[in-house]
Design an enzyme around this catalytic site. Structure first.
Site, PDB file in Angstrom:
ATOM      1  N   ASP A 163       0.789  -1.162  -0.038  1.00 25.05           N
ATOM      2  CA  ASP A 163       0.108   0.045  -0.190  1.00 25.05           C
ATOM      3  C   ASP A 163       0.817   1.255  -0.047  1.00 25.05           C
ATOM      4  OD1 ASP A 163      -1.558   2.276   0.558  1.00 25.05           O
ATOM      5  OD2 ASP A 163      -2.716   1.342   2.320  1.00 25.05           O
ATOM      6  N   CYS A 165      -9.184   5.654   9.634  1.00 33.41           N
ATOM      7  CA  CYS A 165      -9.172   4.514   8.966  1.00 33.41           C
ATOM      8  C   CYS A 165      -8.227   3.372   9.450  1.00 33.41           C
ATOM      9  CB  CYS A 165      -9.257   4.645   7.234  1.00 33.41           C
ATOM     10  SG  CYS A 165     -10.446   5.564   6.748  1.00 33.41           S
TER      11      CYS A 165
HETATM   12  C1  LIG Z   1      -2.021   4.257   3.698  1.00 36.95           C
HETATM   13  C2  LIG Z   1      -3.354   4.419   2.956  1.00 36.95           C
HETATM   14  N1  LIG Z   1      -3.743   3.350   2.341  1.00 36.95           N
HETATM   15  C3  LIG Z   1      -5.028   3.582   1.851  1.00 36.95           C
HETATM   16  C4  LIG Z   1      -5.865   4.527   1.629  1.00 36.95           C
HETATM   17  C5  LIG Z   1      -7.198   4.657   0.889  1.00 36.95           C
HETATM   18  O1  LIG Z   1      -7.037   5.721  -0.180  1.00 36.95           O
HETATM   19  P1  LIG Z   1      -8.353   5.942  -1.055  1.00 36.95           P
HETATM   20  O2  LIG Z   1      -9.311   6.468  -0.270  1.00 36.95           O
HETATM   21  O3  LIG Z   1      -7.849   7.184  -1.930  1.00 36.95           O
HETATM   22  O4  LIG Z   1      -8.669   4.875  -1.737  1.00 36.95           O
HETATM   23  C6  LIG Z   1      -5.177   5.648   2.270  1.00 36.95           C
HETATM   24  C7  LIG Z   1      -5.683   7.167   2.377  1.00 36.95           C
HETATM   25  O5  LIG Z   1      -6.791   7.411   2.980  1.00 36.95           O
HETATM   26  C8  LIG Z   1      -3.769   5.744   2.967  1.00 36.95           C
HETATM   27  O6  LIG Z   1      -3.579   6.763   3.683  1.00 36.95           O
END
Ligand SMILES: Cc1ncc(COP(=O)(O)O)c(C=O)c1O
Ligand SMILES: Cc1ncc(COP(=O)(O)O)c(C=O)c1O
Lengths: 134, 394, 394, 134
Positions: free
Chosen positions: B189, B352
């Site tokens: 990620d 999150c």
């Molecule tokens: C480490 C990480 N992974 C995944 C995401 C998810 O990204 P998105 O909401 O653009 O799909 C984010 C951002 O919110 C993030 O910081």
């Protein structure tokens, strides 16, 4: 009035610091939880003759819960349902908030981004009341 | 650094804005915004073997951007998705055919929900086991535990590169070594590294890197999945529709062999035009200096917050410009609202990453995340506001 | 009509452009382009309970647009997707739990691949039967056959509203009656009706309408799924990640109850800001006149092509501004290349409807598709070019 | 030269209308198919002592196939592989096309959107040659 003082009026801060019926009344059998997983605000509402609450949350949700308990005092379930709906609608921009006790929330625009905090316990209470056997 | 900030129109619209919510989304340079507008004003057409001039231009942008991105990050292939979340969900669906009840999948306690919940669901569908690598109180990944958790049934190791809550930079090279020559896909990620920690993506050797345009000064609605060919060769398509089929019969269809079999439907072509410009923008700034900048800002802020007696999450050794903090009795959302009145944009909540919250026994925190346009004096302003906040709520 | 065309910057950039590839994608009004730019310049921030001003504005746009779209199309709820193809694929995944080997799914011979291949795949995964409603040589759906194919095991009827190759407007009310009170979901591919045949969406009663922003003068990268609450209530989430969870534990998670459980991750927020403006634009034009306009253009062109001895597909009774044609010995791609040299943008190919091509025994054709900015004299120019083409290739 | 005449040079049209070795030689056992499902272009290439082809396609793919057959005449497999690769690369912008016979394709920019048509039979032929047992 500055933006700050619109949201955090003195009365709101006083209410949050001295919440009404803020007590963990485990002796009361009936209780519900108002919980917002996004910010972790979590109150237990103890529903006896009188309502008490306890838990953790921001100044706005705490003040709002405290005021709700004051506001519902002496109301029948039916009255409570009616007036909770009216209040929630008011926060969502669908009507005026006129009740003396709740006037600090009269202008929901001052609480942008924090409406969920205001509504937290109200929603939980409404859900409970609507599910009561009638 | 002054010159960089001037590229971002948001700060002309809001000259007093202190934007420290960059882990959530980054601001856009004028060139990116203009590339999107220009695309719509002058080139707008669908791709997929258009024969007329506008369509050719779109096709070219679509192809060129793909190639430029591969070259920029130094990876074999690239697929356009709609974001980090979209990328992980599609991968998790597509990898299902390689997973069964004997498999295990490794993630970490630091994951963003988008790299956790899709694997939970995959494990529930297949009966595979989800294994969680913990972290220390300092916010460092427990690599030794990872080594123990990994075995010959490990099929996927999917982990966050830079924690969006702690700023921890995880050591991808070390993880690659731990995986060794096990038959496991290594997925990363890269949402928090795609913008300015390009070097770490270039120098590491995962099988796929997943991220989104809006975290790298580019548009929303578009994402990137950088991958090795060998991974893609084994995957069935994610989605089905126009542009990815060869032959369609009544009851079944045949799919293309190249990467476009993963891109059903009209691609987010205007966003891809914006992304192209975002990559160009990034390639023109001094990233080494940018990384130093965000790291210094985060370290300074952390030190000053701790000096005021506030608890910061982790130890911030490898900070990538992120500091998360709790303010004692002052609730994170109250803090964020207060800071907002001082034009300081921060995020409050669990970001999150509920597993990190649980690790530290909290429900939420306030996160400051810096990017290339933040400045030293902003830390002063933040600290000034925080002191005021302390007395306001006391 | 002059006034309408002036709204579209593409025709300032290319004053001689005759754009007749609107079934593929529509051009964008200046207001839509500006709304996107303005969003990035002045408001850009992530949604999901942001507390600061910019985030609030984004949250508001996100919520308001959803509501305005529901009101505009007069449907109960609306979910943002990334396009028509994305919408159908997500639906097909999510409906899997209602389908088994005894079920059947009904589609038509007119489907765009995006409303065909996802169901083929679903049938292969579940053992369900895919049933295909044919069409007459005139290009009209065989409603009687549909009636015969439908039975108590029919779980899904998914069909195109307006054929992107033939221009046929299918009769949704009639299909609703055929379905009657069977336990089947009625899903509509509204990609070709979402822009100017709003009335037919408003007046019909399907369970879901699926379409994309770029077909309705809005941005790429965003799509819409209009649905009845009862459909959504039965569906599991499409994707997993941020913004759709309530509680995340190590091995499993709980999901939100409202529609946002279908919108994992950062939504295409700038595109949603553009979509809002596209809806406003559409609501301000005289759609009745626009429909007459495109229908007249298509009918005139068809008549003149047939007068020249060329074969048009179908009979074009209900034409929604689309005419597909073959030019005898002149290959569709040669024709399209020729027309391009006359600044006429058309699409050649199977238009993602290979079943229609097979029906007419052809491999490909040239498609002219009109929209609200096309004019009568453009038909003259097209016919003039076609006559020249005929002698050029003879 | 107009845009039109850049793409459809006289020589190209002549070639398309009078394609070389355009004959359905079913007597030749070895054959391969060059097929582009997106536009339906479909040629069968009959690979005997000499190469013949037959099928359906646009002017550009037909002319290109015809020229390919002329061009490959007399070349060994190895030479053929080498020069097909060189031609494809030329079309994709990675090198010059210098062979007399193929000069009409010298400027791939004139064929924007139609490169697949030019490459169709060349790709099929290359795939076949590369898969031959050596
Ligand atoms: C480490 C990480 N992974 C995944 C995401 C998810 O990204 P998105 O909401 O653009 O799909 C984010 C951002 O919110 C993030 O910081
Ligand atoms: C009828 C129909 N359905 C589906 C689609 C697919 O739309 P998209 O490519 O935007 O996903 C299109 C457009 O190409 C269409 O015309």
């Amino acid at each position: 009035m500055s933006r700050l003082n619109k949201m955090y009026q003195e009365q709101l801060l006083v209410e949050a610091k001295n919440p009404y019926h803020f007590d963990k009344r485990i002796d009361i059998e009936e209780s519900i939880r108002a919980y917002n997983p996004l910010c972790g605000d979590r109150y237990d509402l103890f529903l006896g003759e009188e309502i008490f609450f306890h838990g953790f949350g921001c100044a706005i949700s705490k003040a709002s819960t405290s005021l709700m308990i004051k506001f519902l005092e002496g109301k029948s379930n039916e009255e409570a349902i009616h007036s909770i709906k009216k209040f929630i609608k008011g926060i969502e921009g669908g009507g005026q908030i006129e009740e003396e006790l709740l006037l600090i929330f009269r202008n929901p625009d001052h609480f942008k981004g924090r409406h969920d905090c205001i509504k937290l316990s109200w929603n939980a209470m409404l859900k409970y009341l609507l599910n009561l056997p009638s | 650094m002054f010159a960089i900030k001037n590229n971002f129109p948001i700060f002309k619209a809001h000259p007093d804005l202190i934007f420290t919510d960059n882990a959530s989304t980054t601001q856009k340079p004028a060139a990116v915004i203009e590339a999107i507008s220009q695309y719509y004003r002058e080139m707008n057409a669908n791709v997929h073997r258009a024969v007329y001039d506008l369509g050719n231009q779109s096709d070219q942008i679509y192809r060129d951007t793909r190639q430029e991105i591969c070259e920029f990050y130094q990876k074999e292939t690239c697929i356009f998705t709609h974001g980090t979340t979209d990328g992980f969900n599609k991968l998790a669906m597509s990898l299902e055919n390689q997973i069964d009840s004997r498999s295990n999948i490794i993630v970490t306690e630091m994951e963003h929900h988008s790299n956790l919940v899709p694997w939970q669901e995959l494990c529930q569908r297949t009966g595979a086991e989800l294994r969680l690598v913990g972290m220390t109180d300092e916010g460092t990944l427990d690599y030794e535990q990872m080594e123990k958790l990994m075995d010959d049934s490990t099929r996927i190791v999917s982990m966050v590169h830079i924690s969006n809550t702690l700023g921890t930079i995880n050591d991808l090279k070390r993880v690659r070594k731990i995986i060794g020559n096990r038959n496991a896909w290594f997925l990363v990620d890269a949402a928090q590294s795609c913008a300015i920690h390009i070097d770490l993506i270039q120098n590491s050797d995962a099988d796929a890197y997943i991220f989104g345009g809006h975290k790298m000064f580019g548009p929303t609605g578009v994402g990137i999945l950088l991958a090795k060919k060998k991974l893609l060769n084994e995957l069935p398509p994610f989605h089905f529709g126009g542009g990815m089929v060869t032959e369609v019969e009544t009851l079944k269809s045949e799919y293309k062999e190249d990467v476009t079999r993963f891109e059903a439907g009209t691609p987010p072509i205007a966003q891809i035009a914006g992304l192209k410009e975002a990559v160009r923008f990034i390639s023109e700034v001094d990233l080494g200096q940018c990384r130093q900048n965000v790291s210094r800002l985060a370290k300074t802020l952390r030190a000053r917050l701790e000096a005021e007696g506030f608890d910061c999450l982790g130890k911030g050794q490898d900070t990538a410009g992120i500091v998360s903090v709790t303010f004692g009795d002052i609730h994170p959302h109250d803090a964020a609202s207060f800071l907002n009145t001082k034009n300081i944009a921060v995020r409050a909540g669990h970001h999150c990453t509920q597993l990190i919250m649980k690790k530290y026994g909290i429900q939420a925190c306030v996160r400051f995340s810096f990017s290339i346009y933040n400045r030293d004096q902003e830390v002063d302003s933040i600290m000034h506001a925080i002191k005021e906040m302390k007395s306001f709520f006391s």
